[in-house]
Scaffold this motif. Structure first.
Motif, PDB file in Angstrom:
ATOM      1  N   THR A 251      41.707  39.693  30.160  1.00 26.19           N
ATOM      2  CA  THR A 251      42.768  39.632  29.148  1.00 26.19           C
ATOM      3  C   THR A 251      44.146  39.814  29.758  1.00 26.19           C
ATOM      4  O   THR A 251      45.082  39.054  29.476  1.00 26.19           O
ATOM      5  N   ASN A 252      44.302  40.808  30.606  1.00 31.31           N
ATOM      6  CA  ASN A 252      45.627  41.073  31.182  1.00 31.31           C
ATOM      7  C   ASN A 252      45.601  41.251  32.690  1.00 31.31           C
ATOM      8  O   ASN A 252      46.568  41.737  33.271  1.00 31.31           O
ATOM      9  N   LYS A 253      44.522  40.876  33.346  1.00 25.90           N
ATOM     10  CA  LYS A 253      44.462  41.001  34.790  1.00 25.90           C
ATOM     11  C   LYS A 253      43.598  39.899  35.388  1.00 25.90           C
ATOM     12  O   LYS A 253      42.756  39.305  34.719  1.00 25.90           O
ATOM     13  N   THR A 254      43.845  39.633  36.659  1.00 28.57           N
ATOM     14  CA  THR A 254      43.121  38.606  37.395  1.00 28.57           C
ATOM     15  C   THR A 254      42.745  39.168  38.757  1.00 28.57           C
ATOM     16  O   THR A 254      43.541  39.871  39.385  1.00 28.57           O
ATOM     17  N   TRP A 255      41.543  38.866  39.186  1.00 29.35           N
ATOM     18  CA  TRP A 255      41.139  39.243  40.534  1.00 29.35           C
ATOM     19  C   TRP A 255      40.157  38.207  41.069  1.00 29.35           C
ATOM     20  O   TRP A 255      39.532  37.466  40.317  1.00 29.35           O
ATOM     21  N   GLY A 256      40.036  38.138  42.393  1.00 26.98           N
ATOM     22  CA  GLY A 256      39.130  37.179  42.998  1.00 26.98           C
ATOM     23  C   GLY A 256      39.232  37.209  44.506  1.00 26.98           C
ATOM     24  O   GLY A 256      39.858  38.098  45.100  1.00 26.98           O
ATOM     25  N   PHE A 257      38.629  36.228  45.148  1.00 28.78           N
ATOM     26  CA  PHE A 257      38.672  36.127  46.602  1.00 28.78           C
ATOM     27  C   PHE A 257      38.669  34.656  46.990  1.00 28.78           C
ATOM     28  O   PHE A 257      38.338  33.781  46.184  1.00 28.78           O
ATOM     29  N   PHE A 258      39.032  34.365  48.241  1.00 24.13           N
ATOM     30  CA  PHE A 258      39.054  32.988  48.723  1.00 24.13           C
ATOM     31  C   PHE A 258      38.753  32.962  50.220  1.00 24.13           C
ATOM     32  O   PHE A 258      38.951  33.961  50.941  1.00 24.13           O
TER      33      PHE A 258
END
Length: 326
Positions: A251-258
């Protein structure tokens, strides 16, 4: 309301362009600006979007690249398609070259398929390459006239660039698949090149593939978060790389990896994504380091970006819960 938002975002774009410093022909591709990867993303879902950010790519003390970018895109009812305007400016430290580039593109001509839709797009970029400003200043002010000039030569304006491009994007409920082809034409202006640039490669290709992972419950979407892997492959004779990325949007945050593979310089970068969202505004940070043992140098990659994405408003005073008839 729509016109007000459009004018406001466009003014911000012009202000950023006039006050920024930086490149392009560095072949850096933004993380958050999909319209730069494929012009068919312009105005997708009838959104009004503004993207700006800065990407810094350090390979070693001699090879450093920097890219500032800003783009605006929206869907036009009159043109029956998406339109996009872009500006980028950057640095190629190895050649002491700064580049500035303006672009425009159009996306439309939808073609219905059995499992989705295909959008076709076309556009062009106009740019110039100049001697890096700090190096030019040193040569003009602090260096004697009899001394040899620094790379790439004494003249400030080096070349002009025209880069037409075409693309397509196939969309279904499960996948997005797109391909962009660009053909650059460079016109040399300076005649004092110490190390002449090679002729421009006649073609570059960008492949985009993403899988949608939305969950349906009783024909309704349940979206506590959106999880979407994406793959980007870029080919050019001077630069070849791929990027595999997994991002989770809450809803109000994003996270991940690449994982990004720079095959030209043998740099394999592992990094992460962190972001914050407030209504229509998103702020993302992508950063990574070259993997020791697999990379030829301890490279560093970082991009900070700002995104404003305004969805269409379908509101009726008489029937406030009724969907748009169009």
């Amino acid at each position: 309301m729509r016109n007000t938002i459009k004018i406001l975002v466009f003014c911000v774009l012009l202000g950023q362009a006039n006050g920024s410093s930086g490149q392009n022909e560095t072949y850096l591709l933004p993380f958050g600006n999909r319209a730069a990867l494929n012009p068919s993303f312009a105005g997708l879902n009838n959104n009004y979007s503004y993207h700006t950010g800065n990407q810094y790519y350090f390979i070693n003390s001699e090879q450093t690249y920097n890219l500032f970018y800003a783009s605006w895109d929206a869907y036009s009812d009159k043109l029956k398609g998406g339109v996009a305007l872009s500006f980028s400016q950057g640095l190629i430290s190895q050649r002491n070259i700064s580049t500035s580039q303006f672009g425009a593109s159009y996306s439309g001509f939808p073609i219905a398929t059995k499992n989705g839709e295909i959008l076709l797009s076309a556009g062009t970029n106009l740019g110039v390459g100049t001697k890096q400003w700090s190096i030019a200043f040193i040569d003009e002010v602090l260096t004697d006239k009899d001394d040899a000039s620094s790379l790439p030569g004494k003249a400030f304006l080096r070349y002009a660039l025209i880069k037409p491009q075409v693309g397509f994007l196939w969309m279904s409920e499960q996948f997005q698949l797109g391909l962009t082809a660009a053909v650059p034409y460079r016109f040399d202006i300076a005649t004092d090149a110490i190390e002449p640039l090679e002729e421009s490669t006649p073609l570059s290709l960008t492949l985009y593939l993403a899988k949608k992972m939305n969950k349906k419950i009783r024909d309704l979407y349940s979206r506590p978060f959106l999880l979407s892997p994406e793959l980007i492959v870029f080919y050019h004779e001077e630069f070849i790389f791929s990027r595999l990325r997994m991002v989770s949007e809450h809803t109000n945050k994003t996270w991940g990896f690449f994982i990004q593979n720079d095959f030209t310089n043998q740099i394999h970068t592992f990094g992460g994504t962190l972001g914050y969202r407030n209504n229509y505004v998103r702020l993302n940070l992508n950063t990574g380091l070259g993997i020791p043992g697999l990379s030829d140098s301890n490279a560093f990659l970082c991009e900070l970006s700002l995104h404003i994405i305004v969805p269409p408003f379908n509101y009726s005073k008489n029937y406030p819960w009724s969907p748009d008839k169009n």
